[in-house]
Design a protein around this motif. Structure first.
Motif, PDB file in Angstrom:
ATOM      1  N   TYR A 105       0.802  -1.221   0.000  1.00 16.74           N
ATOM      2  CA  TYR A 105       0.000   0.000   0.000  1.00 16.74           C
ATOM      3  C   TYR A 105       0.838   1.276   0.000  1.00 16.74           C
ATOM      4  O   TYR A 105       0.332   2.346  -0.307  1.00 16.74           O
ATOM      5  CB  TYR A 105      -0.965   0.019   1.187  1.00 16.74           C
ATOM      6  N   GLU A 106       2.132   1.147   0.307  1.00 16.81           N
ATOM      7  CA  GLU A 106       2.984   2.340   0.268  1.00 16.81           C
ATOM      8  C   GLU A 106       4.433   1.898   0.091  1.00 16.81           C
ATOM      9  O   GLU A 106       5.014   1.297   0.995  1.00 16.81           O
ATOM     10  CB  GLU A 106       2.845   3.160   1.560  1.00 16.81           C
ATOM     11  N   SER A 107       4.998   2.189  -1.066  1.00 15.26           N
ATOM     12  CA  SER A 107       6.374   1.780  -1.338  1.00 15.26           C
ATOM     13  C   SER A 107       7.338   2.476  -0.394  1.00 15.26           C
ATOM     14  O   SER A 107       7.126   3.627   0.010  1.00 15.26           O
ATOM     15  CB  SER A 107       6.752   2.115  -2.792  1.00 15.26           C
ATOM     16  N   GLU A 108       8.406   1.786  -0.060  1.00 11.72           N
ATOM     17  CA  GLU A 108       9.446   2.380   0.758  1.00 11.72           C
ATOM     18  C   GLU A 108      10.078   3.545  -0.008  1.00 11.72           C
ATOM     19  O   GLU A 108      10.419   3.400  -1.186  1.00 11.72           O
ATOM     20  CB  GLU A 108      10.505   1.313   1.067  1.00 11.72           C
ATOM     21  N   PRO A 109      10.213   4.718   0.613  1.00 14.83           N
ATOM     22  CA  PRO A 109      10.794   5.869  -0.105  1.00 14.83           C
ATOM     23  C   PRO A 109      12.164   5.523  -0.674  1.00 14.83           C
ATOM     24  O   PRO A 109      13.056   5.101   0.055  1.00 14.83           O
ATOM     25  CB  PRO A 109      10.899   6.948   0.981  1.00 14.83           C
ATOM     26  N   SER A 110      12.295   5.677  -1.981  1.00 18.26           N
ATOM     27  CA  SER A 110      13.539   5.290  -2.648  1.00 18.26           C
ATOM     28  C   SER A 110      13.802   6.216  -3.816  1.00 18.26           C
ATOM     29  O   SER A 110      12.866   6.753  -4.427  1.00 18.26           O
ATOM     30  CB  SER A 110      13.464   3.846  -3.161  1.00 18.26           C
ATOM     31  N   ALA A 111      15.066   6.384  -4.125  1.00 18.65           N
ATOM     32  CA  ALA A 111      15.460   7.188  -5.288  1.00 18.65           C
ATOM     33  C   ALA A 111      15.578   6.274  -6.503  1.00 18.65           C
ATOM     34  O   ALA A 111      15.928   5.100  -6.375  1.00 18.65           O
ATOM     35  CB  ALA A 111      16.791   7.875  -5.019  1.00 18.65           C
ATOM     36  N   PRO A 112      15.274   6.807  -7.684  1.00 18.95           N
ATOM     37  CA  PRO A 112      15.466   6.005  -8.895  1.00 18.95           C
ATOM     38  C   PRO A 112      16.925   5.626  -9.069  1.00 18.95           C
ATOM     39  O   PRO A 112      17.832   6.311  -8.586  1.00 18.95           O
ATOM     40  CB  PRO A 112      14.998   6.941 -10.018  1.00 18.95           C
ATOM     41  N   MET A 113      17.158   4.516  -9.754  1.00 20.51           N
ATOM     42  CA  MET A 113      18.514   4.088 -10.077  1.00 20.51           C
ATOM     43  C   MET A 113      18.556   3.715 -11.552  1.00 20.51           C
ATOM     44  O   MET A 113      17.513   3.709 -12.226  1.00 20.51           O
ATOM     45  CB  MET A 113      18.921   2.894  -9.206  1.00 20.51           C
ATOM     46  N   SER A 114      19.712   3.416 -12.036  1.00 18.28           N
ATOM     47  CA  SER A 114      19.808   3.002 -13.430  1.00 18.28           C
ATOM     48  C   SER A 114      19.207   1.604 -13.583  1.00 18.28           C
ATOM     49  O   SER A 114      19.132   0.833 -12.619  1.00 18.28           O
ATOM     50  CB  SER A 114      21.269   2.990 -13.886  1.00 18.28           C
ATOM     51  N   LEU A 115      18.805   1.274 -14.827  1.00 21.99           N
ATOM     52  CA  LEU A 115      18.276  -0.062 -15.069  1.00 21.99           C
ATOM     53  C   LEU A 115      19.309  -1.137 -14.743  1.00 21.99           C
ATOM     54  O   LEU A 115      18.971  -2.202 -14.215  1.00 21.99           O
ATOM     55  CB  LEU A 115      17.842  -0.197 -16.530  1.00 21.99           C
ATOM     56  N   GLN A 116      20.554  -0.859 -15.029  1.00 17.95           N
ATOM     57  CA  GLN A 116      21.614  -1.818 -14.744  1.00 17.95           C
ATOM     58  C   GLN A 116      21.706  -2.079 -13.238  1.00 17.95           C
ATOM     59  O   GLN A 116      21.837  -3.229 -12.793  1.00 17.95           O
ATOM     60  CB  GLN A 116      22.950  -1.312 -15.279  1.00 17.95           C
ATOM     61  N   GLN A 117      21.629  -1.003 -12.449  1.00 19.38           N
ATOM     62  CA  GLN A 117      21.669  -1.163 -10.998  1.00 19.38           C
ATOM     63  C   GLN A 117      20.435  -1.919 -10.490  1.00 19.38           C
ATOM     64  O   GLN A 117      20.540  -2.768  -9.600  1.00 19.38           O
ATOM     65  CB  GLN A 117      21.740   0.215 -10.328  1.00 19.38           C
ATOM     66  N   LEU A 118      19.279  -1.611 -11.069  1.00 22.11           N
ATOM     67  CA  LEU A 118      18.048  -2.274 -10.650  1.00 22.11           C
ATOM     68  C   LEU A 118      18.118  -3.772 -10.950  1.00 22.11           C
ATOM     69  O   LEU A 118      17.730  -4.605 -10.117  1.00 22.11           O
ATOM     70  CB  LEU A 118      16.845  -1.645 -11.352  1.00 22.11           C
ATOM     71  N   LYS A 119      18.615  -4.118 -12.116  1.00 28.33           N
ATOM     72  CA  LYS A 119      18.722  -5.537 -12.471  1.00 28.33           C
ATOM     73  C   LYS A 119      19.723  -6.255 -11.575  1.00 28.33           C
ATOM     74  O   LYS A 119      19.528  -7.432 -11.211  1.00 28.33           O
ATOM     75  CB  LYS A 119      19.110  -5.677 -13.942  1.00 28.33           C
ATOM     76  N   ALA A 120      20.788  -5.556 -11.188  1.00 27.81           N
ATOM     77  CA  ALA A 120      21.764  -6.163 -10.278  1.00 27.81           C
ATOM     78  C   ALA A 120      21.139  -6.396  -8.902  1.00 27.81           C
ATOM     79  O   ALA A 120      21.373  -7.432  -8.260  1.00 27.81           O
ATOM     80  CB  ALA A 120      23.000  -5.271 -10.157  1.00 27.81           C
ATOM     81  N   SER A 121      20.339  -5.434  -8.453  1.00 29.58           N
ATOM     82  CA  SER A 121      19.651  -5.586  -7.168  1.00 29.58           C
ATOM     83  C   SER A 121      18.645  -6.734  -7.217  1.00 29.58           C
ATOM     84  O   SER A 121      18.527  -7.524  -6.276  1.00 29.58           O
ATOM     85  CB  SER A 121      18.942  -4.272  -6.819  1.00 29.58           C
ATOM     86  N   LEU A 122      17.944  -6.855  -8.340  1.00 30.69           N
ATOM     87  CA  LEU A 122      16.993  -7.945  -8.514  1.00 30.69           C
ATOM     88  C   LEU A 122      17.718  -9.294  -8.507  1.00 30.69           C
ATOM     89  O   LEU A 122      17.228 -10.275  -7.926  1.00 30.69           O
ATOM     90  CB  LEU A 122      16.233  -7.756  -9.825  1.00 30.69           C
ATOM     91  N   ALA A 123      18.889  -9.345  -9.127  1.00 29.12           N
ATOM     92  CA  ALA A 123      19.672 -10.584  -9.138  1.00 29.12           C
ATOM     93  C   ALA A 123      20.098 -10.975  -7.722  1.00 29.12           C
ATOM     94  O   ALA A 123      20.134 -12.162  -7.375  1.00 29.12           O
ATOM     95  CB  ALA A 123      20.898 -10.419 -10.038  1.00 29.12           C
ATOM     96  N   SER A 124      20.406  -9.973  -6.892  1.00 27.48           N
ATOM     97  CA  SER A 124      20.770 -10.270  -5.501  1.00 27.48           C
ATOM     98  C   SER A 124      19.588 -10.873  -4.746  1.00 27.48           C
ATOM     99  O   SER A 124      19.749 -11.824  -3.972  1.00 27.48           O
ATOM    100  CB  SER A 124      21.243  -8.992  -4.800  1.00 27.48           C
ATOM    101  N   ALA A 125      18.400 -10.315  -4.988  1.00 27.20           N
ATOM    102  CA  ALA A 125      17.202 -10.852  -4.332  1.00 27.20           C
ATOM    103  C   ALA A 125      16.934 -12.278  -4.797  1.00 27.20           C
ATOM    104  O   ALA A 125      16.599 -13.155  -3.992  1.00 27.20           O
ATOM    105  CB  ALA A 125      16.003  -9.955  -4.636  1.00 27.20           C
ATOM    106  N   ARG A 126      17.079 -12.506  -6.094  1.00 23.04           N
ATOM    107  CA  ARG A 126      16.878 -13.852  -6.636  1.00 23.04           C
ATOM    108  C   ARG A 126      17.875 -14.831  -6.028  1.00 23.04           C
ATOM    109  O   ARG A 126      17.550 -15.994  -5.755  1.00 23.04           O
ATOM    110  CB  ARG A 126      17.027 -13.816  -8.154  1.00 23.04           C
ATOM    111  N   ALA A 127      19.101 -14.384  -5.789  1.00 25.41           N
ATOM    112  CA  ALA A 127      20.113 -15.253  -5.185  1.00 25.41           C
ATOM    113  C   ALA A 127      19.711 -15.655  -3.770  1.00 25.41           C
ATOM    114  O   ALA A 127      19.938 -16.798  -3.352  1.00 25.41           O
ATOM    115  CB  ALA A 127      21.472 -14.552  -5.179  1.00 25.41           C
ATOM    116  N   HIS A 128      19.116 -14.726  -3.017  1.00 23.30           N
ATOM    117  CA  HIS A 128      18.623 -15.069  -1.680  1.00 23.30           C
ATOM    118  C   HIS A 128      17.552 -16.150  -1.766  1.00 23.30           C
ATOM    119  O   HIS A 128      17.546 -17.105  -0.983  1.00 23.30           O
ATOM    120  CB  HIS A 128      18.035 -13.835  -0.994  1.00 23.30           C
ATOM    121  N   PHE A 129      16.634 -16.021  -2.727  1.00 21.36           N
ATOM    122  CA  PHE A 129      15.584 -17.022  -2.880  1.00 21.36           C
ATOM    123  C   PHE A 129      16.170 -18.369  -3.275  1.00 21.36           C
ATOM    124  O   PHE A 129      15.818 -19.413  -2.704  1.00 21.36           O
ATOM    125  CB  PHE A 129      14.569 -16.562  -3.934  1.00 21.36           C
TER     126      PHE A 129
END
Length: 406
Positions: A105-129
């Motif tokens: 219902y309310e996203s955590e306040p965050s600044a935009p990042m580059s797509l490359q950085q976002l994909k790297a962050s997503l890969a880190s989350a996937r690694a945790h899973f």
């Protein structure tokens, strides 16, 4: 079995069942008897002092049936009914999926990042899973979801579509985490995943989101609609170009087969598994390495064998799953999460066959490869079932203590 279905079976409303599970309501003895009958619970497990044995699970979804039994026992203990000498409330870790509720219902306040950085962050989350680090994933997801949404809003055109795909996959991970915990958060998370996937225009991401939505549908007692969604999405992907869409289509067919099996639709389940097997064989003959491009699932021959085990167990023919279990070497499975799933499906198979020591051996295997996995509600319920087995299995009570069951 949903709270509504259980309530109808024993004369309670869904909200009353919810209060019993939460420990806020202690049912009268006659109601306890009806609950025990509906869930195949031993009477001594709910404080009635009349020893009984557990019947085999024959339900829409075995995992949820075992979980509902455990929830009722835990809730009745909290309400003052004498059960196992339990310290589960203190021993159990908090539900990792609870961290994503705020993001709905309310996203955590965050600044935009580059797509490359976002994909790297997503890969880190996937690694945790993939490593079955669910607490870490629960801590990581709110920030990832906030960053993904902020990045998407800052972009336009093709870059925005790619960001939509990242948002969808972040919500796919959130849904997977909620499904592990049997949390109601799975429904809205899956809906967010599908909406973002549709906006991305990427059929592969759309297939991944449709899969987790279908699982939430099955868990809510809608297996026919779930199978229909999975079939249609798989057909659409099969018409696409390339091996990756074909691999995702194969995973959808496997999920559809298990869903049909949970609904006791044997013919449909076997047909869907045969289709999945053929699809994976085509990928293998094309020299495609199936596991690598996919997000949270695999399309390999070992994965097909794993699903055959689950399908036969759900259909009530676990003996037919034994040859498939014998063909799988756990190290064939690409991630810790999949190896833990192998242990889970084989443990359920042997449990249905009455092989309690083999069931326990597999629970210990899961504990060794993925300690957080064995604390999942469904596996804690399986451990609790072993405590009531007619044969005493050395080490079960110690495992139950380590995982918060007793």
């Amino acid at each position: 079995m949903t709270q509504t279905q259980l309530g109808r079976a024993c004369g309670y409303s869904a909200s009353a069942i919810s209060r019993v599970e939460a420990g806020a309501l202690r049912p009268a003895e006659q109601a306890l008897l009806r609950i025990a009958q509906a869930l195949d619970l031993p009477l001594d497990a709910i404080g009635l002092g009349r020893p009984a044995t557990l019947a085999r699970d024959v339900t829409l979804d075995q995992e949820d049936a075992m979980l509902r039994r455990q929830l009722l026992v835990a809730g009745m203990a909290a309400a003052g009914v004498s059960v196992l000498p339990s310290a589960s409330a203190a021993a159990a870790r908090p539900d990792a999926s609870a961290r994503i509720v705020g993001a709905l219902y309310e996203s955590e306040p965050s600044a935009p990042m580059s797509l490359q950085q976002l994909k790297a962050s997503l890969a880190s989350a996937r690694a945790h899973f993939a490593a079955a680090r669910y607490q870490n994933l629960g801590d990581f997801l709110p920030g990832l979801l906030g960053s993904a949404h902020a990045t998407r809003e800052a972009l336009s055109g093709r870059s925005r579509e790619e960001a939509h795909a990242c948002v969808a996959r972040a919500w796919v991970l959130a849904t997977e985490l909620a499904l592990k915990a049997h949390s109601d958060v799975a429904w809205p998370a899956a809906d967010r995943a599908l909406a973002a996937a549709q906006a991305s225009g990427d059929p592969v991401v759309h297939g991944e989101a449709a899969r987790v939505l279908a699982i939430t549908m099955r868990r809510s007692g809608r297996p026919v609609a779930a199978v229909d969604l999975l079939r249609r999405t798989a057909d659409s992907l099969s018409r696409g170009q390339g091996d990756v869409p074909g691999a995702v289509a194969a995973t959808l067919l496997m999920t559809a087969a298990y869903t049909a099996a949970c609904g006791q639709r044997r013919g449909a389940a076997l047909d869907l598994m045969a289709g999945a097997e053929e699809a994976v064989d085509r990928l293998t003959s094309a020299r495609f390495l199936p596991g690598s491009p996919l997000f949270t699932v695999d399309a390999t021959s070992a994965q097909v064998d794993l699903y055959w085990i689950g399908v036969h167990t759900a259909l009530g023919t676990p003996d037919e799953g034994v040859p498939y279990a014998a063909r799988i070497a756990p190290d064939q499975l690409s991630t810790t999460e999949r190896r833990a799933r192998y242990g889970t499906d084989c443990a359920r198979m042997w449990h249905r066959l009455g092989a309690h020591r083999k069931t326990f051996t597999l629970l210990r295997f899961i504990e060794q490869v993925a300690p957080e996995e064995v604390r999942r509600p469904a596996l804690r319920a399986l451990t609790a079932d072993l405590l009531y087995a007619p044969v005493t299995v050395p080490g079960v009570r110690e495992l139950a203590a380590r995982t918060g069951v007793v």
